[in-house]
Design an enzyme around this catalytic site. Sequence first.
Site, PDB file in Angstrom:
ATOM      1  N   SER A 181     160.194  65.791  -7.477  1.00 45.92           N
ATOM      2  CA  SER A 181     159.063  65.268  -6.727  1.00 45.92           C
ATOM      3  C   SER A 181     159.543  64.305  -5.636  1.00 45.92           C
ATOM      4  O   SER A 181     160.404  64.677  -4.830  1.00 45.92           O
ATOM      5  CB  SER A 181     158.084  64.594  -7.693  1.00 45.92           C
ATOM      6  OG  SER A 181     156.849  64.364  -7.082  1.00 45.92           O
ATOM      7  N   ARG A 250     145.051  57.073  -9.296  1.00 44.13           N
ATOM      8  CA  ARG A 250     145.901  57.700 -10.304  1.00 44.13           C
ATOM      9  C   ARG A 250     145.284  58.980 -10.867  1.00 44.13           C
ATOM     10  O   ARG A 250     145.978  59.977 -11.059  1.00 44.13           O
ATOM     11  CB  ARG A 250     146.156  56.706 -11.438  1.00 44.13           C
ATOM     12  CG  ARG A 250     146.946  57.261 -12.603  1.00 44.13           C
ATOM     13  CD  ARG A 250     148.318  57.738 -12.202  1.00 44.13           C
ATOM     14  NE  ARG A 250     149.183  58.029 -13.337  1.00 44.13           N
ATOM     15  CZ  ARG A 250     150.405  58.509 -13.244  1.00 44.13           C
ATOM     16  NH1 ARG A 250     150.946  58.752 -12.057  1.00 44.13           N
ATOM     17  NH2 ARG A 250     151.117  58.747 -14.312  1.00 44.13           N
ATOM     18  N   ASP A 345     153.357  75.116  -9.948  1.00 40.54           N
ATOM     19  CA  ASP A 345     153.263  73.825  -9.245  1.00 40.54           C
ATOM     20  C   ASP A 345     152.503  74.027  -7.939  1.00 40.54           C
ATOM     21  O   ASP A 345     152.972  74.736  -7.054  1.00 40.54           O
ATOM     22  CB  ASP A 345     154.687  73.313  -8.971  1.00 40.54           C
ATOM     23  CG  ASP A 345     154.705  71.917  -8.363  1.00 40.54           C
ATOM     24  OD1 ASP A 345     153.641  71.412  -7.961  1.00 40.54           O
ATOM     25  OD2 ASP A 345     155.795  71.318  -8.311  1.00 40.54           O
ATOM     26  N   HIS A 378     153.014  70.752 -11.571  1.00 42.43           N
ATOM     27  CA  HIS A 378     154.045  69.844 -11.059  1.00 42.43           C
ATOM     28  C   HIS A 378     154.722  69.074 -12.195  1.00 42.43           C
ATOM     29  O   HIS A 378     155.913  68.780 -12.136  1.00 42.43           O
ATOM     30  CB  HIS A 378     153.393  68.880 -10.069  1.00 42.43           C
ATOM     31  CG  HIS A 378     154.370  67.998  -9.354  1.00 42.43           C
ATOM     32  ND1 HIS A 378     155.366  68.507  -8.551  1.00 42.43           N
ATOM     33  CD2 HIS A 378     154.518  66.652  -9.320  1.00 42.43           C
ATOM     34  CE1 HIS A 378     156.076  67.504  -8.047  1.00 42.43           C
ATOM     35  NE2 HIS A 378     155.585  66.380  -8.511  1.00 42.43           N
ATOM     36  N   ASP A 379     153.975  68.753 -13.214  1.00 43.60           N
ATOM     37  CA  ASP A 379     154.527  68.033 -14.365  1.00 43.60           C
ATOM     38  C   ASP A 379     155.644  68.806 -15.072  1.00 43.60           C
ATOM     39  O   ASP A 379     156.348  68.237 -15.909  1.00 43.60           O
ATOM     40  CB  ASP A 379     153.419  67.747 -15.389  1.00 43.60           C
ATOM     41  CG  ASP A 379     152.913  66.317 -15.283  1.00 43.60           C
ATOM     42  OD1 ASP A 379     153.452  65.558 -14.446  1.00 43.60           O
ATOM     43  OD2 ASP A 379     151.987  65.965 -16.030  1.00 43.60           O
TER      44      ASP A 379
END
Lengths: 623, 623
Positions: A181, A250, A345, A378-379
Amino acid sequence: MTNSEENSVGPVRNSTEPELACRNESISNGVGLVQTEILRVVEPDKPLELKCGKKLTQVDVAYETYGKLNAAGDNAVLICHALSGNAHVAGKNRPDDKKYGWWDVMVGPGKGIDTNKYFVICSNFLGGCSGTTGPGSINPESGKPYGLDFPIITIADMVKVQKLLLDKLNVKQLLAVIGGSIGGMQTLRWSIDYPDFVKAAVPIATTTHLGAQSIAFDAVGRNAILADPDFAAGQYTPEKSPKTGLAIARTIGHITYLSEEAMREKFGRQLRNAKKYSYDFDSEFAVETYLDYQGQSFVERFDANSYLYITKAADYFDLKRNNDSLEKIFANTKCKFLVVSFASDWLFTPKQSEEIVNALSAADKNVSYCNIDSPSGHDAFLLEYKKLGVAVGGFLDATYYQITNPNKYIFKNFQCQHTKKTIHHATRARIDYELIESLIKPNSKVLDVGCGNGELLARLVDDKNITAKGIEINQELVTHCIRCGIATIHRDIERGLEQYANNSFDYAILSQTLQTVKEPQKVLAELLRVAKKVIVSFPNFANWKCRTQLFFGGNAPVTKQLPFSWDNSPNIHCLSLKDFEGFCKKLNVKIEKRIPLINNRLSPVKFAPNLFAEQVIYVTSKE
Amino acid sequence: MTNSEENSVGPVRNSTEPELACRNESISNGVGLVQTEILRVVEPDKPLELKCGKKLTQVDVAYETYGKLNAAGDNAVLICHALSGNAHVAGKNRPDDKKYGWWDVMVGPGKGIDTNKYFVICSNFLGGCSGTTGPGSINPESGKPYGLDFPIITIADMVKVQKLLLDKLNVKQLLAVIGGSIGGMQTLRWSIDYPDFVKAAVPIATTTHLGAQSIAFDAVGRNAILADPDFAAGQYTPEKSPKTGLAIARTIGHITYLSEEAMREKFGRQLRNAKKYSYDFDSEFAVETYLDYQGQSFVERFDANSYLYITKAADYFDLKRNNDSLEKIFANTKCKFLVVSFASDWLFTPKQSEEIVNALSAADKNVSYCNIDSPSGHDAFLLEYKKLGVAVGGFLDATYYQITNPNKYIFKNFQCQHTKKTIHHATRARIDYELIESLIKPNSKVLDVGCGNGELLARLVDDKNITAKGIEINQELVTHCIRCGIATIHRDIERGLEQYANNSFDYAILSQTLQTVKEPQKVLAELLRVAKKVIVSFPNFANWKCRTQLFFGGNAPVTKQLPFSWDNSPNIHCLSLKDFEGFCKKLNVKIEKRIPLINNRLSPVKFAPNLFAEQVIYVTSKE
């Protein structure tokens, strides 16, 4: 704003981006207890000049190290963290810590990044809130926290500070710099800004520039913080800080870290407690309460100003800003690259990773690429540590082996730590490999399209000292090649090879593949564009066995060379020597050499080859 | 909260979801000046019972109509609007209005929804803020605006109110109900809740239930509104309303309406004014200022409480809640369906539309589906009015024709308004069509896989009175079939036919397609599962011309029936009668009939068919 007892500079420690990853890992089996250290890397006598034009007269850096720097000083690996990470990568800072460091799954003895072999360093980046100087730090000029008086920073500034830290630590060279990232952005900057310092770079789930959609999500998050009445123009207090705005920022971010698929699997339409709708505006769906929790726990460990500065640095990240092309930007890099993306992602997509790969390929760099199949979005760079560990660990090992063993026969001696085999493990070489090898001149540049387990390229490197590049569609085989040190790109050749300039290679090899691609003409034309000579091998459909089967039997032929029944054959085209030669004539392709073969015989068929050959190798070139 | 002069009930008019659409349309060429009317549909003597269990004693509805209801009363079309839409679909309310209604591109004389033919109605939905009773309306009990005292509403409640309006307007039947996004949810509810009232339903870019990701985006937006200090527990004033929270909610939503691709094309990394970064936190990227503008303009025309109630209604939308399956939910519907999705829509994805299509197919309903190729994301339902207009307009015309002309020979007489041709426009029928037709029993159910322009099915409907369903991969052909009134699903057959139960059809037809699919075994097995008999036709690869070409010529055969050269043939499998019969034996498939053919001859080949037949038709069934 602070819940830190031991760390007097930054307000927060043990930042835990990978809650999800750690949740499944009750035992670290890892680096044990570690201490976050602080070093002052910038003093007033030599201020740090930032990209924005401003200066910082004092910069402290929080960092952790794992493993030992060896005597040669060639085993250092720098890890760059992402938005909400920090220096605490692995292990625990105190025995009673509830969680391990944010990438404990990847870093430790015997893990993907093996601390028995490598000296691993990670520092909290500039502008962060976990020990390194950032907007929450005391401004030496005012004696108060910087707040919005902190200068805008960039990814390049972060990297500059990391370099200052490594200088202080007397690290003279990095075997590798690795990051996902925003950490991947730093990794790319490292390869460009310090080309002589870095031997290998592993940018994971990242991009060369933020796109409009990502900027948009960041901007909405920042707007939520800036509009929070408790933001107080950045001069908020720990007691009254813009918690609501930060939590909203967040949660928006968190949605972009998960894939739609992952969210559906994890939460679906589950209600948290009840079976019936509550018919009010309380959070009732499981996904809502999960996001509420993520927002709240983030507010407790993170600084709103840092969130503003870091996302702005990400928004500003654009490698090719004011420059012609990514290819030129990468021209001066000297390291090997392993680019990794994850299929689901949607924040930094596989397409964005391919942009990196294409530019590095165009610049003729040693680049491997693997797009890991994962539903985690993405995680995945925090969660898919098994697949990632195999690829990254193997890449590190192969790179280290190649650096420390610059002898010629690298593949015959290098053992893959995963399969415990050298790459030459085929019991008997394929006959066309032997012949293809005989056609290649020493020291040439070779592209093997559909390179499989990399065996042919490895033989050619050992025996002919070629520069080898491979393209392969199968993820497992790509990983295997990467672990063996062969620059391999995960790609379907039917998509073309736009990353390579004309005549980039002396040879391109298409072994037993032409008859399986949808558009043979497009594929051959593309290979002839990027290579001076193209070596093509395929089974001969007009072999006498095939002819007689159709003529007398009236059925689609099945032979040793064409062993598949009509309905499940990978050979979607049937062609003979005559067909191929007509095809070449039509396309103005020159046939330089033809080697018609009968299985398991090295000597070519001399009489009536279109009738007797079972397979054939052609060397072709542009007219 | 109000900028309305003429409309005393709702605070806002001319809501303009489709700014993007209208921007390109300077001339409406449409319905001209229209007036938003208000009708009271609920009075205290008969309160409206809501799903949440509460009641409303007074409900007003704002609506507009276009075109005229004909004497038979069979030409009424209801349009349902989306989150930020309203009753003002087309034209202008006042000559000096800057923009046309939100779907002016689709609704008007000669447009997709043709007001010369149809009587079009649209009303602002319950809970809205554009004239219909909602949280901004005066609570008759308190004499003050409802605010959060307004009961939570559902999509079903909205539809109930629309039905009350139609009753008041003396509309006895809807030719069609049409809507995109949340409008599509209302459309689906209409088909289920009022099955006898609706002849056709067109749910566009919608879903049967909100998924976790969509709920998450909605929840973050609501949190931003609820946390805004100016929200005042919903009792804000026009002067001091939660503008910041509503703007944040809107911008989050707006990102989800656009595709990544569309944002990249539209904004990329463009800076608004400067060439250099400003190194501060002002909005400087074009995408940021665009979203700021979207947020600000939305705040001026929309009510924050309505935003809460509408998104909550969407979150609660789940057709199969507390029920077994979607198939059962749709079991009682009686209308035709046209489901439309857009390829790049990631808010309500093609997959979610396919879920609707599959359930309707499983319930044996008349359903067509088209996935329109578009880069515009969810907003495509407002922007792709040309492609959408052709499909929806054709579907309406065909439906109206079929309802008003219940005679047998519908296809020979029905003229497609787009091509100005009847569907029987082939100058000469394909020989295999004629023979296949002879194999089909009257009044049976037939699935044509790869139905092309629908000609075979149309012939079978006219001549054999069959129930026809088609599957086709080509979007243009799908649209053509839909315009001709054939229930056609846009789909790649290689993906299987899980939507159909075993033995759903009397016949499945696979005409000249088996040799072009990747997995013939899977495809044939799937067809044999869903149909009692499968009719397969394919070219015979063991015809004597092919045999001699390979045997004597040594090249891949090229004949009239197999006219493609080896490298660009769509025929990725070569098979003969013998191959197919062996294949059937292996799979335990019973061959009921074999018709070997020579081109253009209706009489079957009698002698040595595997040698002389150029093509063949088989009727197969399960053993």
